[in-house]
Design an enzyme around this catalytic site. Structure first.
Site, short mmCIF file in Angstrom:
data_model
loop_
_atom_site.label_atom_id
_atom_site.label_comp_id
_atom_site.label_asym_id
_atom_site.label_seq_id
_atom_site.Cartn_x
_atom_site.Cartn_y
_atom_site.Cartn_z
N GLU A 12 0.83 -1.21 0.00
CA GLU A 12 0.00 0.00 0.00
C GLU A 12 0.87 1.26 0.00
OE1 GLU A 12 -0.89 -2.66 1.85
OE2 GLU A 12 -3.02 -2.56 2.42
N HIS B 182 2.65 2.79 9.65
CA HIS B 182 2.76 1.76 8.61
C HIS B 182 4.12 1.81 7.94
CE1 HIS B 182 -1.74 1.95 8.64
NE2 HIS B 182 -1.57 0.64 8.51
N GLU C 163 -3.48 -0.64 17.00
CA GLU C 163 -3.52 -2.11 16.83
C GLU C 163 -2.10 -2.67 16.84
OE1 GLU C 163 -5.62 -3.72 13.32
OE2 GLU C 163 -4.07 -5.27 13.28
N SER D 263 -3.31 -8.96 15.31
CA SER D 263 -4.60 -9.52 14.91
C SER D 263 -4.48 -11.03 14.99
CB SER D 263 -4.94 -9.15 13.47
OG SER D 263 -5.39 -7.84 13.38
N ARG E 91 5.25 -1.87 15.93
CA ARG E 91 4.08 -1.29 16.62
C ARG E 91 4.21 -1.47 18.13
NH1 ARG E 91 -0.97 -1.40 13.37
NH2 ARG E 91 -0.31 -0.52 11.37
P1 ATP Z 1 -3.74 -1.95 10.13
O1 ATP Z 1 -5.23 -2.15 10.00
O2 ATP Z 1 -3.35 -1.26 11.39
O3 ATP Z 1 -3.12 -1.38 8.92
P2 ATP Z 1 -3.66 -4.75 9.55
O4 ATP Z 1 -4.89 -5.19 10.23
O5 ATP Z 1 -3.66 -4.55 8.09
O6 ATP Z 1 -3.09 -3.42 10.27
P3 ATP Z 1 -2.56 -7.34 10.06
O7 ATP Z 1 -2.69 -7.91 8.72
O8 ATP Z 1 -3.59 -7.66 11.07
O9 ATP Z 1 -2.45 -5.74 9.92
O10 ATP Z 1 -1.07 -7.66 10.58
C1 ATP Z 1 -0.77 -8.09 11.89
C2 ATP Z 1 0.03 -7.03 12.65
O11 ATP Z 1 1.20 -6.66 11.92
C3 ATP Z 1 -0.72 -5.72 12.82
O12 ATP Z 1 -1.56 -5.78 13.94
C4 ATP Z 1 0.40 -4.73 13.00
O13 ATP Z 1 0.91 -4.76 14.32
C5 ATP Z 1 1.47 -5.28 12.08
N1 ATP Z 1 1.42 -4.62 10.78
C6 ATP Z 1 0.62 -4.93 9.75
N2 ATP Z 1 0.82 -4.13 8.70
C7 ATP Z 1 1.81 -3.29 9.06
C8 ATP Z 1 2.49 -2.23 8.40
N3 ATP Z 1 2.20 -1.90 7.16
N4 ATP Z 1 3.47 -1.59 9.07
C9 ATP Z 1 3.77 -1.93 10.34
N5 ATP Z 1 3.18 -2.92 11.02
C10 ATP Z 1 2.20 -3.59 10.40
MG MG Z 2 -5.18 -6.51 11.74
#
Ligand code: ATP
Ligand code: MG
Length: 421
Positions: free
Chosen positions: A203, A210, A344, A347, A395
């Site tokens: 993205e 992020h 967050e 997940s 995070r």
């Molecule tokens: P968000 O909604 O906050 O963008 P996500 O729900 O897309 O996150 P998940 O796919 O659930 O992210 O990924 C698991 C974890 O990895 C997230 O809770 C976050 O801590 C971390 N994470 C995910 N994407 C990113 C990113 N682009 N940069 C930093 N950390 C990330």
């Molecule tokens: Mg998530």
């Protein structure tokens, strides 16, 4: 006679007041600065070398710590020999180590290796290393084995995040957006696995939370009853990490002005419906079934902080906003997020292990099961009920260390504008 000590490090500051030269050295292996006091009257040879030294040089200093410590800047050291082991080829160093001229985040990231000579910056990465060590310790203690899943993948997005595409001989390949599919496949042969790994998300992010390349602590466990089993394991890991850091990294935490207190178990579980109610009381309406965004997460975080709570789970999300692999319960899902102070961190949830339901989920999310044949295959041979989570390392560091920008938590961040250094 006292034994001599040898100090290796870089000169961060130099103060020449005639007969005495003070050198502030950041040692190669610590975070507490050391002030080498070079007096002409005591050792003219050392004083002469010190006078000529350039800020930024790498030195080896033999000497002794002073018997009485009076300097506030660091431990006082009395040198008897200074050897310059490496000189700078540049005239001036681009970072002001005295802290008098603040530098921009961009400068910090361009010269990350140099900023590691600053105690505060170094402390962040010593703590990062300790977090991963503590996590590994927790997983081993709890019977997990460490696995490594491929980062070069043949299948595209799992839904949600976008992926980086690259050329792979005659085909297209993708960088792994998470270990999700592979760690689930492993559940058809192992009971408890974890992986510490980078994720790649394509993205065009423009936020302070992020990255396009970030690190996750991922786990997956088989033979579970429900997602509650996974939440219990996650909160236990978090408490282990916080307690461990408080115990082992007190010096580093002090430099960062951080006081850590382990959260109490169990962490509160707040249902998605309750979140909407809390938001409504704060005058924010979102439609049932919408995902919680940054604004909603922050408001919830503020409300939790008012009750003295840092870590909390959000449970019973609408299935609509969760990925296909999450187990469905009518309109809801067996998923959860772990949030801390409005952000967050992780997940997770129980996954769908029944192949027919899994295929239906894919179809409902607009995915083609044919693209996931390699994955579905693993569900045909008695896949047990299982679940897991992905926890973002950067995070977690942001929240534990009060870092404002996620880029501060990773050595060489990758974002839309930054691919070097
Ligand atoms: P968000 O909604 O906050 O963008 P996500 O729900 O897309 O996150 P998940 O796919 O659930 O992210 O990924 C698991 C974890 O990895 C997230 O809770 C976050 O801590 C971390 N994470 C995910 N994407 C990113 C990113 N682009 N940069 C930093 N950390 C990330
Ligand atoms: Mg998530």
């Amino acid at each position: 006679m006292f034994d001599l000590e040898t100090l290796c490090g870089w000169i961060n500051e130099k103060k020449d007041i005639g007969g005495i030269v003070f050198l502030t050295v950041v040692p190669d292996n610590g975070i507490k600065p050391i002030v080498a006091v070079c007096k002409k009257g005591r050792n003219p040879e050392v004083w002469k070398v010190a006078k000529k030294l350039k800020i930024g040089s790498a030195v080896r200093i033999d000497g002794q710590y002073a018997e009485t410590q009076i300097s506030k800047k660091g431990l006082e050291f009395i040198p008897c020999k200074i050897v310059v082991v490496s000189e700078m080829s540049e005239e001036k160093i681009p970072i002001d180590f005295s802290g008098k001229t603040p530098f921009l985040l961009d400068t910090k990231l361009d010269y990350r290796y140099l900023t590691l000579r600053l105690p505060r910056e170094r402390a962040i990465f010593i703590i990062r290393s300790e977090i991963l060590k503590l996590a590994r310790e927790w997983f081993y203690k709890n019977g997990f084995i460490e696995v490594h899943t491929p980062k070069l993948c043949g299948a595209g997005a799992e839904g949600g995040a976008t992926v980086f595409e690259l050329n792979y001989f005659e085909k297209k390949a993708y960088l792994a957006q998470s270990p999700q599919l592979y760690k689930q496949m492993l559940m058809s042969g192992l009971e408890k696995v974890f992986e510490i790994t980078p994720y790649f998300r394509a993205e065009k992010f423009s936020t302070t939370r992020h990255l396009n390349e970030s690190w996750g602590i991922d786990m997956e466990v088989g033979f579970i009853d429900n997602e509650e089993d996974i939440m219990r394991l996650l909160e236990d890991l978090i408490v282990h990490l916080v307690e461990g850091l408080a115990e082992r990294c007190s010096k580093e935490l002090k430099i960062l002005n951080v006081k850590l207190k382990a959260p109490e178990k169990p962490f509160p579980r707040i249902k998605y419906d309750e979140v909407l109610e809390i938001l409504r009381r704060r005058g924010v309406e979102i439609e049932w079934g919408e995902d919680l965004g940054d604004r909603e997460e922050k408001i919830l975080g503020e409300e939790m902080t008012k009750s003295g709570i840092d870590f909390y789970f959000i449970t019973k999300y609408p299935w609509k906003v969760k990925p296909f692999y999450i187990m469905r319960e009518n309109y809801l899902s067996r998923s959860f997020d772990l949030d801390c102070k409005g952000l967050e961190l992780a997940s997770g949830g129980q996954r769908e292990h029944r192949i027919n339901e899994l295929v239906n989920n894919m179809l409902e999310k607009g995915l083609n099961p044919k693209d996931f044949e390699f994955y579905l295959e693993a569900f045909r041979y008695a896949m047990p009920p299982h679940g897991g989570y992905g926890l973002g390392v950067e995070r977690l560091m942001m929240k534990l260390l009060n870092l404002e920008n996620i880029r501060e938590a990773i050595l060489f961040p990758r974002d839309r504008w930054r691919l070097v250094p």
